[in-house]
Write a protein that holds these residues in place. Structure first.
Motif, PDB file in Angstrom:
ATOM      1  N   THR A  62       0.846  -1.187   0.000  1.00  0.00           N
ATOM      2  CA  THR A  62       0.000   0.000   0.000  1.00  0.00           C
ATOM      3  C   THR A  62       0.883   1.239   0.000  1.00  0.00           C
ATOM      4  N   TYR A  63       0.325   2.302  -0.537  1.00  0.00           N
ATOM      5  CA  TYR A  63       0.953   3.617  -0.440  1.00  0.00           C
ATOM      6  C   TYR A  63      -0.178   4.639  -0.324  1.00  0.00           C
ATOM      7  N   ASP A  64       0.152   5.866  -0.053  1.00  0.00           N
ATOM      8  CA  ASP A  64      -0.858   6.899   0.102  1.00  0.00           C
ATOM      9  C   ASP A  64      -1.495   7.182  -1.245  1.00  0.00           C
ATOM     10  N   GLY A  65      -2.655   6.557  -1.472  1.00  0.00           N
ATOM     11  CA  GLY A  65      -3.355   6.760  -2.734  1.00  0.00           C
ATOM     12  C   GLY A  65      -3.556   5.518  -3.557  1.00  0.00           C
ATOM     13  N   GLY A  66      -3.072   4.372  -3.078  1.00  0.00           N
ATOM     14  CA  GLY A  66      -3.301   3.181  -3.883  1.00  0.00           C
ATOM     15  C   GLY A  66      -2.530   1.963  -3.447  1.00  0.00           C
ATOM     16  N   ASP A  80      -0.377  -0.876 -10.840  1.00  0.00           N
ATOM     17  CA  ASP A  80      -0.642   0.200  -9.894  1.00  0.00           C
ATOM     18  C   ASP A  80      -2.148   0.427  -9.889  1.00  0.00           C
ATOM     19  N   ILE A  81      -2.746   0.371  -8.689  1.00  0.00           N
ATOM     20  CA  ILE A  81      -4.202   0.449  -8.571  1.00  0.00           C
ATOM     21  C   ILE A  81      -4.557   1.612  -7.651  1.00  0.00           C
ATOM     22  N   PRO A  82      -5.120   2.668  -8.163  1.00  0.00           N
ATOM     23  CA  PRO A  82      -5.507   3.798  -7.305  1.00  0.00           C
ATOM     24  C   PRO A  82      -6.587   3.382  -6.307  1.00  0.00           C
ATOM     25  N   ASP A  94      -5.085 -18.252   0.413  1.00  0.00           N
ATOM     26  CA  ASP A  94      -5.255 -19.161  -0.730  1.00  0.00           C
ATOM     27  C   ASP A  94      -4.145 -19.014  -1.750  1.00  0.00           C
ATOM     28  N   GLY A  95      -3.158 -18.153  -1.481  1.00  0.00           N
ATOM     29  CA  GLY A  95      -2.044 -17.960  -2.400  1.00  0.00           C
ATOM     30  C   GLY A  95      -2.336 -17.003  -3.535  1.00  0.00           C
ATOM     31  N   ARG A  96      -3.584 -16.519  -3.624  1.00  0.00           N
ATOM     32  CA  ARG A  96      -3.975 -15.681  -4.767  1.00  0.00           C
ATOM     33  C   ARG A  96      -4.553 -14.327  -4.350  1.00  0.00           C
ATOM     34  N   HIS A  97      -5.432 -14.324  -3.375  1.00  0.00           N
ATOM     35  CA  HIS A  97      -6.173 -13.118  -3.032  1.00  0.00           C
ATOM     36  C   HIS A  97      -5.598 -12.411  -1.807  1.00  0.00           C
ATOM     37  N   VAL A  98      -5.769 -11.108  -1.792  1.00  0.00           N
ATOM     38  CA  VAL A  98      -5.416 -10.275  -0.648  1.00  0.00           C
ATOM     39  C   VAL A  98      -6.642  -9.448  -0.289  1.00  0.00           C
ATOM     40  N   LEU A  99      -6.968  -9.411   0.996  1.00  0.00           N
ATOM     41  CA  LEU A  99      -8.096  -8.621   1.462  1.00  0.00           C
ATOM     42  C   LEU A  99      -7.607  -7.226   1.831  1.00  0.00           C
ATOM     43  N   VAL A 100      -8.212  -6.225   1.238  1.00  0.00           N
ATOM     44  CA  VAL A 100      -7.845  -4.840   1.484  1.00  0.00           C
ATOM     45  C   VAL A 100      -8.860  -4.246   2.455  1.00  0.00           C
ATOM     46  N   SER A 101      -8.411  -3.914   3.652  1.00  0.00           N
ATOM     47  CA  SER A 101      -9.293  -3.272   4.618  1.00  0.00           C
ATOM     48  C   SER A 101      -9.434  -1.811   4.228  1.00  0.00           C
ATOM     49  N   VAL A 408       6.803   4.973  -5.213  1.00  0.00           N
ATOM     50  CA  VAL A 408       5.901   5.386  -4.145  1.00  0.00           C
ATOM     51  C   VAL A 408       6.551   5.047  -2.809  1.00  0.00           C
ATOM     52  N   THR A 409       5.976   5.583  -1.734  1.00  0.00           N
ATOM     53  CA  THR A 409       6.467   5.266  -0.399  1.00  0.00           C
ATOM     54  C   THR A 409       5.669   4.097   0.153  1.00  0.00           C
ATOM     55  N   PRO A 410       6.292   2.930   0.358  1.00  0.00           N
ATOM     56  CA  PRO A 410       5.543   1.742   0.780  1.00  0.00           C
ATOM     57  C   PRO A 410       5.122   1.839   2.238  1.00  0.00           C
ATOM     58  N   ASN A 411       3.967   1.264   2.543  1.00  0.00           N
ATOM     59  CA  ASN A 411       3.485   1.230   3.916  1.00  0.00           C
ATOM     60  C   ASN A 411       3.251  -0.219   4.329  1.00  0.00           C
TER      61      ASN A 411
END
Length: 471
Positions: A62-66, A80-82, A94-101, A408-411
């Motif tokens: 994640t970064y600030d904005g995407g 890159d996904i805004p 499952d090796g494939r999906h990531v849940l974005v809170s 970008v700046t990683p978080n």
């Protein structure tokens, strides 16, 4: 992006071995050959697959904005996904999906890498990453705990829990999902074990000190209220679970809950990292309940067999995103001295310190970027927000075998292994990539509901109920 690459033998070996397995199959998988139909989901349409010669792990940051998705081998950017807001990441297991809170709940990111079993081997696929429209609704999406092919999602705003197979998250809440709502909402956590028992925390926004264990039918089989400030979980070998408290931990093993006291009156353990390769859980350790920002220099090792708690001194402080486990159970701590400290969990000995980056100091604002660590297949992936870099470190040799400069700046950071589920992967290929980043080891960091936070939570929230940062 500037990339410096030092290929490892394990990846080269995979490139040489797996084409033989693929050649032994007649044709590709259905997902690789089928044309889109009216029944095809939006995710499937967007993620037209390409068959690969080997597993293709990916990193999400994640970064600030995407969000950005990187190739875990080259560290090159794939996508890159805004996405506005302060977003957090939870690997789905499952090796494939990531849940974005994010706003509204846990939104499903398809990282675009996966495997499909085919007899005694697997086929490997990649596609463009997609932030899907699938959202597990939550007022305050909190901890998401993946364990042995199941994922437990906890809504801090309502106390609602959803548990289902990890490989169904791309479809939303499953028809056979296990759902329950606790009596009171709080910043909590849940983890389901292989026998169907479910550990849940108990409390409210003002106070939480309970741990409950429910059987597969939802009946309470064990309980304790002796865990003030209950926070975080980690699962060790033989499915022993450690829950953190402000004065020690609670261990669930062999059907019983056991309290283990800290050596100090206030000895808070709120961030834990476990490994199925080790009966010992790595935890943080803090002793000042009034500190706005405590910079601990000791970590805790909790032996789930004996209930013993050992403290280990480190050369530097660390933060809530600093702890992880190696594939062989090594205890890993990313220090503010810029080094990755490797600890033997059995002896408590500091085995080596691997210099990675310059010294750094964390911000008092817990949402601000700080170095983070994730582990996959013998490599520790470490971010450096000060330089906008990401490093790939061989844990065994100490070699920093790849470094990339980011735009970008990683978080936050999460890994999609792209590999077969654990039950299919054993013996599949020489290195036996882990399913996700060590899904039992996840950093925990806590946030205060009443502290004006926007509600984006994560498997690691560390911001205590008094509004102090508690990494």
């Amino acid at each position: 992006m500037t990339v410096t690459t030092r290929p490892r033998a394990r990846y080269l070996a995979l490139l040489g071995v797996l084409p033989l397995a693929l050649a032994a199959c007649s044709g590709g998988s259905e997902s690789g050959n089928s044309e889109p139909t009216e029944e095809t989901t939006a995710e499937e349409t967007a993620a037209a697959p390409t068959e690969e010669a080997s597993v293709s792990p990916r990193i999400v940051i994640t970064y600030d904005g995407g969000l950005q998705v990187l190739d875990a081998t080259t560290l090159e950017r794939i996508s890159d996904i805004p996405l506005d807001g302060f977003n957090r990441l939870n690997a789905a297991g499952d090796g494939r999906h990531v849940l974005v809170s994010t706003t509204g709940g846990f939104q499903v990111l398809d990282a675009g890498t996966w495997a499909e079993p085919h007899g005694d081997h697997g086929h490997y696929y990649t596609a463009d990453p997609v932030l899907t429209d699938v959202v597990f609704a939550a007022e305050m999406p909190g901890h998401a705990v993946a364990h042995e092919g199941r994922i437990a999602l906890f809504d801090d705003g309502t106390g609602h829990i959803v548990v289902q197979d990890s490989d169904t998250v791309g479809e939303g809440v499953a028809d056979d999902a296990r759902e329950l709502t606790l009596p009171e909402a709080h910043h909590g956590v849940a983890v389901e074990l292989m026998d169907g028992s479910l550990l849940v925390t108990d409390g409210n926004e003002d106070e939480r000190s309970g741990v409950r264990v429910l059987d597969a039918d939802g009946e309470e089989i064990a309980a304790t209220d002796d865990c003030p400030g209950v926070h975080g979980e980690a699962t060790a070998a033989d499915e022993a679970v450690v829950i953190g408290c402000e004065d020690g931990v609670v261990i669930y093993a062999d059907g019983e809950l056991t309290k283990v006291d800290s050596p100090d009156e206030y000895g808070r353990i709120g961030n834990q990292a476990g490994s199925e390769a080790s009966p010992i859980v790595l935890g943080d350790y803090k002793v000042d309940p009034d500190a706005e920002l405590e910079r601990p220099t000791r970590v805790s090792l909790i032996d789930t067999r004996t209930g013993e708690l050992e403290l280990v001194d480190l050369p530097s402080s660390y933060t809530f995103r600093s702890i992880a486990r190696g594939d062989d159970g090594e205890a890993l701590v990313l220090g503010t001295d810029g080094s990755l400290h490797v600890i033997d969990p059995e002896s408590g000995e500091l085995v080596r310190s691997i210099e990675i980056m310059d010294e750094w100091e964390e911000s008092v604002v817990w949402q601000d970027p700080r170095p983070a660590i994730r582990v996959l297949d013998g490599t520790a992936y470490v971010t450096d927000p000060a330089t906008n870099e990401i490093h790939a470190v061989d844990i065994e040799t100490g070699e920093v075998w790849n470094t990339a400069s980011l735009e970008v700046t990683p978080n936050e950071i999460a890994i999609a292994s792209g590999d077969l589920p654990h039950e299919h992967a054993e013996g599949e290929h020489e290195e036996g990539h882990a399913d996700e980043e060590d899904e039992h080891a996840h950093e925990e960091d806590e946030h205060a509901h009443e502290d004006g936070e926007s509600g984006e939570g994560h498997e690691g929230h560390d911001h205590d109920e008094h509004g102090h940062e508690d990494e």
